[in-house]
Scaffold this motif. Structure first.
Motif, PDB file in Angstrom:
ATOM      1  N   GLY A  31     -33.966  24.380  14.406  1.00 33.34           N
ATOM      2  CA  GLY A  31     -34.901  23.843  15.402  1.00 33.34           C
ATOM      3  C   GLY A  31     -36.135  23.203  14.797  1.00 33.34           C
ATOM      4  N   THR A  32     -36.139  22.965  13.495  1.00 34.71           N
ATOM      5  CA  THR A  32     -37.319  22.438  12.813  1.00 34.71           C
ATOM      6  C   THR A  32     -37.824  21.145  13.445  1.00 34.71           C
ATOM      7  N   VAL A  33     -39.149  21.054  13.612  1.00 35.40           N
ATOM      8  CA  VAL A  33     -39.780  19.843  14.127  1.00 35.40           C
ATOM      9  C   VAL A  33     -39.952  18.848  12.975  1.00 35.40           C
ATOM     10  N   LEU A  34     -39.276  17.715  13.078  1.00 34.63           N
ATOM     11  CA  LEU A  34     -39.411  16.652  12.081  1.00 34.63           C
ATOM     12  C   LEU A  34     -40.278  15.528  12.630  1.00 34.63           C
ATOM     13  N   LEU A  35     -40.823  14.728  11.738  1.00 39.12           N
ATOM     14  CA  LEU A  35     -41.543  13.522  12.156  1.00 39.12           C
ATOM     15  C   LEU A  35     -40.535  12.537  12.730  1.00 39.12           C
ATOM     16  N   ASN A  36     -40.732  12.134  13.986  1.00 38.40           N
ATOM     17  CA  ASN A  36     -39.713  11.320  14.649  1.00 38.40           C
ATOM     18  C   ASN A  36     -39.854   9.829  14.399  1.00 38.40           C
ATOM     19  N   TYR A  37     -40.825   9.425  13.578  1.00 41.17           N
ATOM     20  CA  TYR A  37     -40.994   8.010  13.257  1.00 41.17           C
ATOM     21  C   TYR A  37     -40.720   7.728  11.777  1.00 41.17           C
ATOM     22  N   ILE A  38     -40.207   8.731  11.065  1.00 40.19           N
ATOM     23  CA  ILE A  38     -39.799   8.575   9.672  1.00 40.19           C
ATOM     24  C   ILE A  38     -38.340   8.986   9.576  1.00 40.19           C
ATOM     25  N   ARG A  39     -37.571   8.261   8.789  1.00 44.05           N
ATOM     26  CA  ARG A  39     -36.148   8.565   8.652  1.00 44.05           C
ATOM     27  C   ARG A  39     -35.933  10.003   8.191  1.00 44.05           C
ATOM     28  N   ARG A  40     -34.924  10.648   8.778  1.00 39.58           N
ATOM     29  CA  ARG A  40     -34.562  11.989   8.343  1.00 39.58           C
ATOM     30  C   ARG A  40     -34.141  11.942   6.880  1.00 39.58           C
ATOM     31  N   PRO A  41     -34.559  12.924   6.071  1.00 40.04           N
ATOM     32  CA  PRO A  41     -34.226  12.900   4.642  1.00 40.04           C
ATOM     33  C   PRO A  41     -32.723  12.814   4.387  1.00 40.04           C
ATOM     34  N   ILE A  42     -32.331  12.056   3.380  1.00 46.30           N
ATOM     35  CA  ILE A  42     -30.926  11.848   3.064  1.00 46.30           C
ATOM     36  C   ILE A  42     -30.231  13.164   2.732  1.00 46.30           C
ATOM     37  N   ARG A  43     -30.949  14.080   2.085  1.00 48.36           N
ATOM     38  CA  ARG A  43     -30.312  15.330   1.654  1.00 48.36           C
ATOM     39  C   ARG A  43     -29.825  16.167   2.832  1.00 48.36           C
ATOM     40  N   LEU A  44     -30.319  15.865   4.043  1.00 44.66           N
ATOM     41  CA  LEU A  44     -29.853  16.597   5.214  1.00 44.66           C
ATOM     42  C   LEU A  44     -28.531  16.060   5.758  1.00 44.66           C
ATOM     43  N   ASP A  45     -28.120  14.872   5.289  1.00 43.54           N
ATOM     44  CA  ASP A  45     -26.949  14.217   5.877  1.00 43.54           C
ATOM     45  C   ASP A  45     -25.675  15.039   5.744  1.00 43.54           C
ATOM     46  N   ASN A  46     -25.548  15.783   4.659  1.00 41.46           N
ATOM     47  CA  ASN A  46     -24.344  16.587   4.459  1.00 41.46           C
ATOM     48  C   ASN A  46     -24.585  18.073   4.677  1.00 41.46           C
ATOM     49  N   SER A  47     -25.656  18.382   5.369  1.00 44.73           N
ATOM     50  CA  SER A  47     -26.010  19.788   5.577  1.00 44.73           C
ATOM     51  C   SER A  47     -25.593  20.251   6.964  1.00 44.73           C
ATOM     52  N   LEU A  48     -25.862  21.512   7.250  1.00 46.03           N
ATOM     53  CA  LEU A  48     -25.568  22.050   8.573  1.00 46.03           C
ATOM     54  C   LEU A  48     -26.393  21.376   9.659  1.00 46.03           C
ATOM     55  N   TRP A  49     -27.438  20.683   9.247  1.00 46.02           N
ATOM     56  CA  TRP A  49     -28.304  20.012  10.223  1.00 46.02           C
ATOM     57  C   TRP A  49     -27.502  19.082  11.135  1.00 46.02           C
ATOM     58  N   LEU A  50     -26.477  18.433  10.588  1.00 45.02           N
ATOM     59  CA  LEU A  50     -25.704  17.475  11.374  1.00 45.02           C
ATOM     60  C   LEU A  50     -24.411  18.072  11.904  1.00 45.02           C
ATOM     61  N   GLN A  51     -24.173  19.365  11.630  1.00 43.30           N
ATOM     62  CA  GLN A  51     -22.982  20.003  12.152  1.00 43.30           C
ATOM     63  C   GLN A  51     -23.275  20.599  13.525  1.00 43.30           C
ATOM     64  N   ASP A  52     -22.367  21.378  14.024  1.00 45.49           N
ATOM     65  CA  ASP A  52     -22.474  21.922  15.377  1.00 45.49           C
ATOM     66  C   ASP A  52     -23.669  22.853  15.490  1.00 45.49           C
ATOM     67  N   ARG A  53     -24.763  22.346  16.091  1.00 43.52           N
ATOM     68  CA  ARG A  53     -25.996  23.118  16.169  1.00 43.52           C
ATOM     69  C   ARG A  53     -25.939  24.160  17.287  1.00 43.52           C
ATOM     70  N   ASN A  54     -24.841  24.162  18.062  1.00 45.18           N
ATOM     71  CA  ASN A  54     -24.694  25.188  19.095  1.00 45.18           C
ATOM     72  C   ASN A  54     -23.878  26.383  18.606  1.00 45.18           C
TER      73      ASN A  54
END
Length: 464
Positions: free
Chosen positions: A414-437
């Motif tokens: 649930g981390t609050v990220l800055l919504n006007y800066i691109r999400r860091p590339i290192r998150l692309d293959n992390s659980l961040w983009l998997q099923d968050r439910n």
């Protein structure tokens, strides 16, 4: 096409919350000035753990890689009984790094603040040290003006209190609010209480405490946390329930003599089965004893005032989320101010537009922060072995070595990220983009819990 002048924020407080906000506003093309009564990165002897949620925001700001180079990351969290006996040694840090792509970074607090300051492009916007204590804030429908002891003043569209539990900005916000709406601040003036104190500090390397490990020692009289960082430096915390419950601002102030007395009374306490607190204390470099206030304000803003970090939400340090929460709150406020800056109708942002932005910041951020503060409250009492919850916790952890990482994963998704800066590339293959439910935690068998509670209770009694 004529460019409108940017919103200008006056940030009071040049530590983690204030400097993170300064970086975030810079990326949004919002102007700012930072004011602090003390020199930047003053030595206070405290340490900090930047977890995955804090790392995500710092990565967006281009700071994480340099942060990572300063630390020995946390890999294992050893959970222990008062005897030092190991209940479980889950690889929580390693699992979280695998899941999110970020290390848990352990370092002295002043080193992180110095890093944030060093990364600022325009240091002329930072005014810190002698004479820069804020003594008054004037507020009108047209803006704010902040006055300091040396006679200087700083004008802007909004004033942000990132100045800690004893916030001068919060006091001025309450003063103005009560002048316009008598009694407005009454409930919040009693929001912070303290039941536990914390003796914290930094010590040199101790044999038997390898870098990359943490030891969490549960205990009724005192409990401990030790992080072992770069070069074997030991970041230690001794927690103790105070003799009474205090209401802020009447929390006690402790002397160095009182801190030494508390430490000396516990030098025989076990950190591991082979290492005592005395082994750490004799290697101490810095130490401080403070009360740990707990509380979350109902109102984080009024007019053109707002507060961030400990000035708005204070929690015990047991969960390690105070600094990380401040980083997230700074990001949430920057998001709200960025939206106000982009959508304003006139050349100068109106008080109504500022109030809407600050209201959006609070409404978006407060529910998540309140949940984290409650988790800090609970883990503090669990580590103090209050009631049955600690035994359920320890029993579950004994059978499930992923539990700590799973609880943290659910929190960090649930981390609050800055919504006007691109999400860091290192998150692309992390659980961040998997099923968050997907739930990460499992309910333990009641029979299993009851059995292990009995075993651990008997073990504790025999070891006492």
């Amino acid at each position: 096409m004529e460019t409108k002048p940017p919103i200008k924020a006056i940030i009071v407080g040049g530590a983690i919350a204030g400097l993170t906000l300064a970086h975030s506003l810079k990326h949004a093309n919002i102007d700012y000035e930072v004011i602090d009564a003390y020199p930047i990165a003053s030595p206070v002897g405290a340490s900090i753990a930047i977890f995955q949620n804090g790392c995500m925001v710092l990565d967006q700001l281009g700071i994480y890689q340099d942060l990572r180079s300063l630390v020995h990351p946390l890999k294992t969290m050893n959970i222990r009984l008062p005897s030092g006996k190991l209940v479980a040694g889950p690889p929580a840090g390693a699992l979280l790094e695998q899941r999110f792509g970020y290390s848990v970074c352990l370092l002295p607090r002043k080193r992180l603040i110095q890093l944030l300051y060093d990364h600022l492009e325009d240091k002329s916007k930072v005014h810190a040290g002698h004479g820069k204590r804020v003594i008054r804030v004037d507020h009108s429908v047209d803006g704010v003006e902040v006055f300091t002891e040396d006679g200087s003043s700083y004008s802007g569209d909004v004033v942000v209190g990132c100045d800690g539990i004893h916030s001068s900005v919060r006091s001025e916000m309450w003063r103005h609010a009560d002048l316009n709406q008598p009694g407005k601040s009454l409930a919040d003036r009693s929001a912070f209480v303290s039941e536990f104190s914390c003796l914290f500090g930094i010590a040199g390397a101790v044999p038997g405490l390898p870098p990359g490990e943490a030891n969490i020692v549960h205990g009724k009289t005192v409990s401990f946390l030790t992080f072992i960082g770069l070069n074997g430096d030991v970041y230690f915390f001794l927690y103790m329930r105070m003799s009474e419950r205090y209401q802020w601002p009447d929390s006690p102030r402790f002397s160095q003599e009182q801190a030494e007395s508390l430490a000396n009374a516990n030098i025989g306490a076990k950190i591991t089965e082979d290492v005592t607190f005395g082994d750490i204390w004799i290697k101490r470099r810095t130490f401080t004893l403070l009360p740990m206030e707990e509380g979350v304000l109902q109102n984080w803003h009024w007019g053109r005032f707002t507060v961030v970090g400990d000035a708005a939400h204070k929690m015990t340090v047991n969960l390690g989320q105070g600094g990380n929460g401040a980083i997230e709150s700074a990001a949430a406020l920057a998001n709200a101010l960025n939206e106000a800056n982009l959508s304003r109708r006139g050349d100068r942002v109106s008080q109504e537009e500022i109030e809407t932005a600050l209201s959006n910041y609070q409404e978006f951020r407060r529910p998540r922060l309140s949940n984290i503060a409650h988790a800090a409250y609970e883990i503090t009492r669990i580590q103090a072995l209050e009631g049955i919850k600690p035994w359920v916790f320890l029993s579950t952890l004994y059978f499930d070595s992923t539990m700590l990482a799973n609880l943290s994963t659910e929190q960090f998704l649930g981390t609050v990220l800055l919504n006007y800066i691109r999400r860091p590339i290192r998150l692309d293959n992390s659980l961040w983009l998997q099923d968050r439910n997907k739930p990460f935690t499992k309910s333990p068998s009641l029979q299993m819990v009851a059995c292990v509670v009995l075993v651990l209770t008997i073990s504790l009694v025999l070891k006492a």
